[in-house]
Design a protein around this motif. Structure first.
Motif, short mmCIF file in Angstrom:
data_model
loop_
_atom_site.label_atom_id
_atom_site.label_comp_id
_atom_site.label_asym_id
_atom_site.label_seq_id
_atom_site.Cartn_x
_atom_site.Cartn_y
_atom_site.Cartn_z
N UNK A 9 0.83 -1.20 0.00
CA UNK A 9 0.00 0.00 0.00
C UNK A 9 0.86 1.25 0.00
N UNK A 10 0.28 2.33 -0.50
CA UNK A 10 0.81 3.67 -0.33
C UNK A 10 -0.21 4.45 0.48
N UNK A 11 0.26 5.08 1.54
CA UNK A 11 -0.62 5.91 2.37
C UNK A 11 -0.38 7.38 2.03
N UNK A 12 -1.47 8.11 1.88
CA UNK A 12 -1.41 9.56 1.68
C UNK A 12 -2.34 10.24 2.67
N UNK A 13 -2.18 11.54 2.80
CA UNK A 13 -3.25 12.33 3.41
C UNK A 13 -3.54 13.50 2.48
N UNK A 14 -4.82 13.83 2.40
CA UNK A 14 -5.28 14.96 1.60
C UNK A 14 -5.92 15.95 2.56
N UNK A 15 -5.22 17.05 2.80
CA UNK A 15 -5.71 18.07 3.75
C UNK A 15 -6.05 17.46 5.11
N UNK A 17 -6.95 14.13 5.69
CA UNK A 17 -7.74 12.90 5.63
C UNK A 17 -6.94 11.79 4.95
N UNK A 18 -6.84 10.60 5.59
CA UNK A 18 -6.01 9.54 5.05
C UNK A 18 -6.63 8.82 3.86
N UNK A 19 -5.75 8.33 2.98
CA UNK A 19 -6.14 7.39 1.93
C UNK A 19 -5.08 6.31 1.87
N UNK A 20 -5.46 5.07 2.10
CA UNK A 20 -4.57 3.93 1.95
C UNK A 20 -4.87 3.28 0.59
N UNK A 21 -3.89 3.27 -0.28
CA UNK A 21 -4.06 2.84 -1.66
C UNK A 21 -3.46 1.46 -1.83
N UNK A 101 -2.10 11.91 -6.94
CA UNK A 101 -0.81 12.41 -6.44
C UNK A 101 0.19 11.28 -6.26
N UNK A 102 -0.22 10.22 -5.58
CA UNK A 102 0.68 9.09 -5.31
C UNK A 102 1.11 8.39 -6.58
N UNK A 103 0.20 8.18 -7.50
CA UNK A 103 0.52 7.42 -8.71
C UNK A 103 1.41 8.22 -9.67
N UNK A 104 1.25 9.53 -9.71
CA UNK A 104 2.17 10.33 -10.53
C UNK A 104 3.55 10.38 -9.89
N UNK A 105 3.61 10.61 -8.60
CA UNK A 105 4.91 10.77 -7.93
C UNK A 105 5.67 9.46 -7.84
N UNK A 106 5.01 8.31 -7.96
CA UNK A 106 5.70 7.02 -7.95
C UNK A 106 5.83 6.41 -9.34
N UNK A 107 5.49 7.18 -10.38
CA UNK A 107 5.68 6.73 -11.75
C UNK A 107 4.65 5.76 -12.27
N UNK A 302 -10.53 21.20 -5.68
CA UNK A 302 -9.08 21.11 -5.84
C UNK A 302 -8.41 21.17 -4.48
N UNK A 303 -7.33 20.40 -4.34
CA UNK A 303 -6.57 20.39 -3.09
C UNK A 303 -5.26 19.66 -3.27
N UNK A 304 -4.53 19.51 -2.19
CA UNK A 304 -3.20 18.91 -2.23
C UNK A 304 -3.13 17.70 -1.32
N UNK A 305 -2.31 16.72 -1.73
CA UNK A 305 -2.10 15.51 -0.95
C UNK A 305 -0.61 15.25 -0.80
N UNK A 306 -0.27 14.41 0.16
CA UNK A 306 1.13 14.07 0.44
C UNK A 306 1.24 12.58 0.73
N UNK A 307 2.28 11.96 0.20
CA UNK A 307 2.58 10.57 0.55
C UNK A 307 3.20 10.53 1.94
N UNK A 308 2.71 9.62 2.79
CA UNK A 308 3.24 9.52 4.15
C UNK A 308 3.85 8.15 4.45
N UNK A 309 3.55 7.13 3.63
CA UNK A 309 4.12 5.80 3.91
C UNK A 309 3.94 4.89 2.72
N UNK A 310 4.88 3.94 2.61
CA UNK A 310 4.75 2.79 1.72
C UNK A 310 4.95 1.56 2.60
N UNK A 311 3.98 0.65 2.57
CA UNK A 311 3.95 -0.42 3.55
C UNK A 311 3.58 -1.75 2.90
N UNK A 312 4.15 -2.83 3.45
CA UNK A 312 3.70 -4.18 3.10
C UNK A 312 3.04 -4.79 4.34
#
Length: 326
Positions: A9-15, A17-21, A101-107, A302-312
């Motif tokens: 998973x990749x974890x982000x937060x947007x303003x 609020x978490x999103x675990x992808x 955000x996560x998918x662009x920044x991780x290619x 529109x808003x901004x998100x940040x990657x906070x973790x990559x986890x198995x």
């Protein structure tokens, strides 16, 4: 190490609020199925993955997730549906911002000017702003939205409360917070959550909702308290009583739709919506039109998100607690 799953998973937060992808570790997709059909199949065959990623001990009561899938729409770049500790979702603005955000920044996704995202509701346009490989901001144009009704309901121990029922990918009960005590503040979140569920349940009992664009029966999903003024503020309460830390992406679209219905926002005009944390989304009206005699709004957020973790994440086959809630 013994494990039944190795879930990446990749974890982000947007303003806030978490999103675990979910990015890997489970093979279940069926090509040719719509995203809605894939979500239903996932629920039938891999709901343990949802419980594992969303609930304790790996998640928490306020966790939110996104499952990227192959789209079925020929013009879509990516498909996604949404998972929560309590089930599944058809639309989520903050999760779309975090996912792109996560998918662009991780290619995993090209930084095109417009990305077509197939959700369980429809295909939507998402527009990232990228500077030096960093996604600074993501805009999302939501589905056609509308105000379904305004009603006053008699809520036990509260009395009459006036609400608006607004559709913006999901149905919201919208409540002007000035009608109620306590104030819209972080220290009052537990009380506000309890009130939100009581008001939502009263509205659900009092109003039969049929989506006029589809003819299908529907129900209220989320409850939004909104506070007018400078700044505009919102608190969105989810079906289980957990609260959105962000101003809520889909909720900001619902708020833009309501303002457009009131004549306060015209096409091309925007406002800034604040969370109780002080974080911001920009809500905007893209256009207003009429469909089958119904005034509809195409809102955007529109808003901004940040990657906070990559986890198995692993699951010991002897562990009796796949995922739990208390």
């Amino acid at each position: 190490m013994r494990t039944e799953y190795l879930l990446d998973t990749i974890d982000t937060h947007t303003a806030g609020e978490p999103t675990r992808i979910l990015t890997g570790g489970v093979d279940w997709q069926s090509r040719g199925q719509t995203v809605k059909e894939q979500m239903e199949r996932f629920e039938a065959t891999h709901d343990d993955v949802r419980r594992m990623l969303m609930n304790e001990p790996r998640g928490h009561a306020d966790m939110f997730g996104a499952v990227p899938v192959e789209p079925s729409a020929p013009d879509a770049d990516l498909g996604v549906f949404y998972i929560t500790p309590y089930g599944y979702g058809d639309m989520c603005g903050h999760a779309n911002i975090g996912l792109v955000t996560a998918f662009i920044e991780t290619g995993r996704l090209s930084a095109d000017d417009t990305i077509r995202l197939e959700t369980p509701v429809d295909v939507i346009d998402v527009s990232p702003e990228v500077i030096d490989g960093r996604v600074e901001r993501v805009g999302m144009e939501n589905v056609e939205s509308f105000v379904f009704d305004q009603v006053t309901v008699d809520v036990a121990d509260l009395g009459p409360v006036t609400v608006e029922i607004v559709y913006s990918g999901i149905f919201f009960v919208m409540i002007d917070a000035s009608q109620l005590e306590p104030a819209l503040a972080r220290e009052n979140v537990d009380r506000l959550s309890e009130l939100a569920l009581r008001i939502r349940d009263t509205v659900t009992d009092a109003v039969d909702i049929v989506n006029p664009l589809t003819g299908e029966p529907a129900r209220v999903i989320d409850t939004q308290f909104y506070e007018r003024g400078d700044p505009e503020r919102s608190l969105v309460v989810y079906p289980d009583g957990s609260v959105d830390r962000s101003p809520c992406g889909t909720g900001t679209c619902a708020k833009a739709t309501l303002f457009a219905e009131w004549g306060e926002l015209d096409a091309g005009e925007s406002f800034v919506n604040h969370s109780l944390l002080g974080t911001e989304f920009e809500g905007r009206v893209v256009e207003r039109s009429e469909r089958d005699g119904l005034e509809v709004t195409t809102p955007a957020v529109a808003g901004s998100a940040h990657i906070v973790a990559k986890t198995t994440h692993t699951l010991d086959p002897t562990d009796p607690l796949v995922g739990f809630r208390v």
